[in-house]
Design an enzyme around this catalytic site. Structure first.
Site, mmCIF file in Angstrom:
data_model
loop_
_atom_site.group_PDB
_atom_site.id
_atom_site.type_symbol
_atom_site.label_atom_id
_atom_site.label_comp_id
_atom_site.label_asym_id
_atom_site.label_seq_id
_atom_site.Cartn_x
_atom_site.Cartn_y
_atom_site.Cartn_z
ATOM 1 N N MET A 100 0.850 -1.188 0.000
ATOM 2 C CA MET A 100 0.000 0.000 0.000
ATOM 3 C C MET A 100 0.886 1.238 0.000
ATOM 4 S SD MET A 100 -2.389 -1.466 3.067
ATOM 5 C CE MET A 100 -3.501 -0.064 3.127
ATOM 6 N N GLY A 187 2.348 4.529 4.278
ATOM 7 C CA GLY A 187 2.757 3.375 3.479
ATOM 8 C C GLY A 187 2.957 2.093 4.260
ATOM 9 N N SER A 188 2.439 0.988 3.762
ATOM 10 C CA SER A 188 2.446 -0.244 4.536
ATOM 11 C C SER A 188 2.186 -1.452 3.638
ATOM 12 C CB SER A 188 1.391 -0.153 5.641
ATOM 13 O OG SER A 188 0.180 0.355 5.109
ATOM 14 N N ARG A 189 1.857 -2.580 4.269
ATOM 15 C CA ARG A 189 1.684 -3.832 3.534
ATOM 16 C C ARG A 189 0.720 -4.739 4.282
ATOM 17 N NH1 ARG A 189 6.723 -7.790 1.828
ATOM 18 N NH2 ARG A 189 5.751 -9.799 2.293
#
Length: 218
Positions: A100, A187-189
């Protein structure tokens, strides 16, 4: 479109900052350097609009299909591989990971309907979200949803910029497919662990939408 509740305080602070800095700028700077005041105005406006965009929750027709697993997050598919899960399954699973970016919607959804049977927060590092070790070393929140077909593990992972993971699910809770699961700031996952015989319906580098795109079928 609406603004997610996790953004209320951040947007209030951003609006206050925007108002104060431009009030000072146009009052003290504009007389001698009016161009600089306009530069400050447009830069701070861009920042405020970015914050509004980040916390947006678009109106969507969500997918409900008991034979499918839907994507829990917006973003880009960066991993599709067989992996070993040491945390919950203690065995092999099929992993699909969604990266993301700050430009994506950051609300997360439940990929399937069922009962929450596991929820665990882990402190950790802040490696970039696409780093191979981010799944096991970064700050993360793991939940497992069980239904009559399978157990699906969803892992929210903090990235280099994401410093706060929010998860709304509790063990024992019954959830619906595409129901809100949580939110990750910046921002990430998100990793999804599926049974090995699942049929993955997305491809590497494909852009997906949370609660809409079918990730896999049983």
């Amino acid at each position: 479109m609406k603004i997610h509740k996790e953004g209320y305080k951040t947007l209030a602070a951003g609006a206050l900052f925007f108002g104060l800095i431009n009030l000072v700028s146009f009052y003290f700077i504009s007389f001698n350097q009016p161009w600089l005041s306009w530069v400050i105005f447009f830069l701070t406006l861009a920042l405020l609009l970015f914050l509004i965009s980040f916390f947006r929750v678009p109106k969507r027709a969500l997918t409900v299909d008991d034979q499918a697993v839907v994507c829990p997050a917006d973003g880009r598919v960066v991993v599709i591989e067989e992996t070993f899960d040491p945390e919950y399954f203690k065995g092999k699973r099929l992993q699909v990971s969604i990266f993301m970016s700050p430009a994506n919607v950051h609300q997360n959804q439940c990929p399937v309907a069922g009962q929450v049977v596991y929820s665990q927060y882990h402190k950790g590092r802040y490696l970039v979200a696409w780093h191979p070790k981010s799944s096991t070393e970064n700050e993360r929140q793991t939940v497992v949803i069980r239904n009559a077909r399978a157990e699906i593990l969803v892992k929210q992972i903090a990235g280099a910029l994401a410093k706060r993971i929010v998860n709304y699910l509790v063990v024992g809770q019954q959830v619906e497919q595409s129901q809100e699961l949580g939110f990750i700031k910046f921002g990430s996952r998100v990793d999804v662990l599926l049974p090995l015989d699942s049929q993955v319906r997305v491809k590497l580098q494909e852009e997906v939408r949370g609660g809409v795109t079918i990730l896999a079928t049983y």
